[in-house]
Design a protein around this motif. Sequence first.
Motif, PDB file in Angstrom:
ATOM      1  N   LEU A  26       0.841  -1.190   0.000  1.00  0.00           N
ATOM      2  CA  LEU A  26       0.000   0.000   0.000  1.00  0.00           C
ATOM      3  C   LEU A  26       0.880   1.244   0.000  1.00  0.00           C
ATOM      4  O   LEU A  26       1.878   1.311   0.721  1.00  0.00           O
ATOM      5  CB  LEU A  26      -0.902   0.023   1.237  1.00  0.00           C
ATOM      6  N   SER A  27       0.495   2.212  -0.791  1.00  0.00           N
ATOM      7  CA  SER A  27       1.222   3.474  -0.812  1.00  0.00           C
ATOM      8  C   SER A  27       0.726   4.380   0.309  1.00  0.00           C
ATOM      9  O   SER A  27      -0.305   4.107   0.947  1.00  0.00           O
ATOM     10  CB  SER A  27       1.018   4.173  -2.159  1.00  0.00           C
ATOM     11  N   PHE A  28       1.445   5.458   0.535  1.00  0.00           N
ATOM     12  CA  PHE A  28       0.990   6.440   1.515  1.00  0.00           C
ATOM     13  C   PHE A  28      -0.402   6.943   1.146  1.00  0.00           C
ATOM     14  O   PHE A  28      -1.272   7.094   2.008  1.00  0.00           O
ATOM     15  CB  PHE A  28       1.984   7.611   1.579  1.00  0.00           C
ATOM     16  N   SER A  29      -0.625   7.179  -0.140  1.00  0.00           N
ATOM     17  CA  SER A  29      -1.933   7.675  -0.591  1.00  0.00           C
ATOM     18  C   SER A  29      -3.032   6.650  -0.352  1.00  0.00           C
ATOM     19  O   SER A  29      -4.162   7.009   0.000  1.00  0.00           O
ATOM     20  CB  SER A  29      -1.873   8.038  -2.076  1.00  0.00           C
ATOM     21  N   ASP A  30      -2.707   5.348  -0.547  1.00  0.00           N
ATOM     22  CA  ASP A  30      -3.688   4.291  -0.286  1.00  0.00           C
ATOM     23  C   ASP A  30      -4.153   4.343   1.169  1.00  0.00           C
ATOM     24  O   ASP A  30      -5.349   4.275   1.464  1.00  0.00           O
ATOM     25  CB  ASP A  30      -3.085   2.907  -0.556  1.00  0.00           C
ATOM     26  N   VAL A  31      -3.187   4.449   2.075  1.00  0.00           N
ATOM     27  CA  VAL A  31      -3.511   4.474   3.502  1.00  0.00           C
ATOM     28  C   VAL A  31      -4.259   5.753   3.852  1.00  0.00           C
ATOM     29  O   VAL A  31      -5.272   5.730   4.563  1.00  0.00           O
ATOM     30  CB  VAL A  31      -2.229   4.345   4.351  1.00  0.00           C
ATOM     31  N   LEU A  46       3.429   6.145  10.320  1.00  0.00           N
ATOM     32  CA  LEU A  46       4.011   5.129   9.443  1.00  0.00           C
ATOM     33  C   LEU A  46       5.518   5.018   9.647  1.00  0.00           C
ATOM     34  O   LEU A  46       6.076   3.911   9.615  1.00  0.00           O
ATOM     35  CB  LEU A  46       3.690   5.451   7.982  1.00  0.00           C
ATOM     36  N   VAL A  47       6.174   6.142   9.870  1.00  0.00           N
ATOM     37  CA  VAL A  47       7.611   6.110  10.148  1.00  0.00           C
ATOM     38  C   VAL A  47       7.878   5.346  11.446  1.00  0.00           C
ATOM     39  O   VAL A  47       8.795   4.511  11.525  1.00  0.00           O
ATOM     40  CB  VAL A  47       8.183   7.540  10.230  1.00  0.00           C
ATOM     41  N   ALA A  48       7.073   5.619  12.483  1.00  0.00           N
ATOM     42  CA  ALA A  48       7.248   4.937  13.764  1.00  0.00           C
ATOM     43  C   ALA A  48       6.986   3.441  13.629  1.00  0.00           C
ATOM     44  O   ALA A  48       7.716   2.617  14.201  1.00  0.00           O
ATOM     45  CB  ALA A  48       6.311   5.547  14.808  1.00  0.00           C
ATOM     46  N   MET A  49       5.965   3.068  12.868  1.00  0.00           N
ATOM     47  CA  MET A  49       5.654   1.651  12.678  1.00  0.00           C
ATOM     48  C   MET A  49       6.767   0.953  11.906  1.00  0.00           C
ATOM     49  O   MET A  49       7.090  -0.210  12.171  1.00  0.00           O
ATOM     50  CB  MET A  49       4.311   1.498  11.957  1.00  0.00           C
ATOM     51  N   GLU A  50       7.360   1.666  10.961  1.00  0.00           N
ATOM     52  CA  GLU A  50       8.489   1.098  10.221  1.00  0.00           C
ATOM     53  C   GLU A  50       9.697   0.920  11.138  1.00  0.00           C
ATOM     54  O   GLU A  50      10.377  -0.114  11.102  1.00  0.00           O
ATOM     55  CB  GLU A  50       8.839   2.009   9.045  1.00  0.00           C
ATOM     56  N   LEU A  55       5.941  -2.381  10.014  1.00  0.00           N
ATOM     57  CA  LEU A  55       5.811  -2.193   8.572  1.00  0.00           C
ATOM     58  C   LEU A  55       7.201  -2.152   7.951  1.00  0.00           C
ATOM     59  O   LEU A  55       8.192  -1.856   8.623  1.00  0.00           O
ATOM     60  CB  LEU A  55       5.085  -0.881   8.252  1.00  0.00           C
ATOM     61  N   VAL A  56       7.257  -2.443   6.672  1.00  0.00           N
ATOM     62  CA  VAL A  56       8.493  -2.281   5.911  1.00  0.00           C
ATOM     63  C   VAL A  56       8.131  -1.559   4.617  1.00  0.00           C
ATOM     64  O   VAL A  56       7.059  -1.786   4.045  1.00  0.00           O
ATOM     65  CB  VAL A  56       9.167  -3.646   5.624  1.00  0.00           C
ATOM     66  N   ARG A  57       9.025  -0.671   4.160  1.00  0.00           N
ATOM     67  CA  ARG A  57       8.756   0.100   2.946  1.00  0.00           C
ATOM     68  C   ARG A  57       9.767  -0.259   1.874  1.00  0.00           C
ATOM     69  O   ARG A  57      10.977  -0.214   2.107  1.00  0.00           O
ATOM     70  CB  ARG A  57       8.809   1.598   3.235  1.00  0.00           C
ATOM     71  N   VAL A  66       3.583  -5.538   5.418  1.00  0.00           N
ATOM     72  CA  VAL A  66       3.703  -5.968   6.812  1.00  0.00           C
ATOM     73  C   VAL A  66       5.162  -6.253   7.146  1.00  0.00           C
ATOM     74  O   VAL A  66       5.887  -6.877   6.368  1.00  0.00           O
ATOM     75  CB  VAL A  66       2.839  -7.222   7.059  1.00  0.00           C
ATOM     76  N   GLY A  67       5.601  -5.793   8.328  1.00  0.00           N
ATOM     77  CA  GLY A  67       6.995  -5.911   8.724  1.00  0.00           C
ATOM     78  C   GLY A  67       7.383  -7.281   9.246  1.00  0.00           C
ATOM     79  O   GLY A  67       6.537  -8.137   9.518  1.00  0.00           O
ATOM     80  N   GLU A  68       8.690  -7.466   9.406  1.00  0.00           N
ATOM     81  CA  GLU A  68       9.235  -8.756   9.819  1.00  0.00           C
ATOM     82  C   GLU A  68       8.760  -9.176  11.203  1.00  0.00           C
ATOM     83  O   GLU A  68       8.572 -10.362  11.471  1.00  0.00           O
ATOM     84  CB  GLU A  68      10.770  -8.709   9.787  1.00  0.00           C
TER      85      GLU A  68
END
Length: 256
Positions: A26-31, A46-50, A55-57, A66-68
């Motif tokens: 999902l892109s930033f715009s999608d979210v 999103l930065v904090a979740m990464e 999350l992973v970008r 979804v992140g590791e």
Amino acid sequence: MSTLENASAVLKLFAHESSSLPQQGLSFSDVASRLPLPKSTLSRLLVAMEDQGLLVRNPANRLYSVGELLLAVGGRQRAKPLTDVVAPTLTALTDEQGCAGMICLLEKDYVRIVSVFNGCPHRPASYSAGHRLPAANTAVGRALLAGYSERDVIDRLVPGAAAHASFSQHGLTGLLQRLTVVRRQGWSYARNETRPDQSALATSLTHPLRNERVGLCLTFPSLSDGNAFPQHLLTRLISVTRMLAEKIGDPGWRHR
């Protein structure tokens, strides 16, 4: 909404991703288009979740996935049998409500009791683990059967129909009608069907990744006023079933 609630809302976008959304992420715009958050707040979230591994970008296309950390936790959860996932919750529920409970599996035209929980020492469960009961004649059996199509139900039950009291009581047509109701409402009820003066409420869960289905059942003394049952028991059973369904990704409870 709190930061935790916002993070949960983001993750649910991935859990409930439909075919209309990009499969690679999902892109930033999608979210942003799906959550009512200011863009500055969403960007920080999103930065904090990464940073925390939620999350992973992808650096190439800038899409989130979804992140590791969640993948590792999810992998362990998928490796655990569904009965083991359900057991702690049903233990807590029966202790809370002071009633007995069971986890059951459907085996052809019977249900087999896998685990028994005694939330009230003065009213122990009527059956022990390993006991088998006709699926068509029990609340938990009907909750499990409702997860199948009518054709599958007929294929399971008709060869052994003569052995089941439920067919003499209701007939196959009546049973299929009852299963239609169970599918619509998400739960099943039985009063004095397997034991005099005992009633039961039941739901079922399906683990989509492990292809497992289990029945959750609460048993309690039948009330004196006709078909009534304690409403609070049903409310709590549905609540914990819905919570477990979200945990394992059961699609059958997604829109209930």
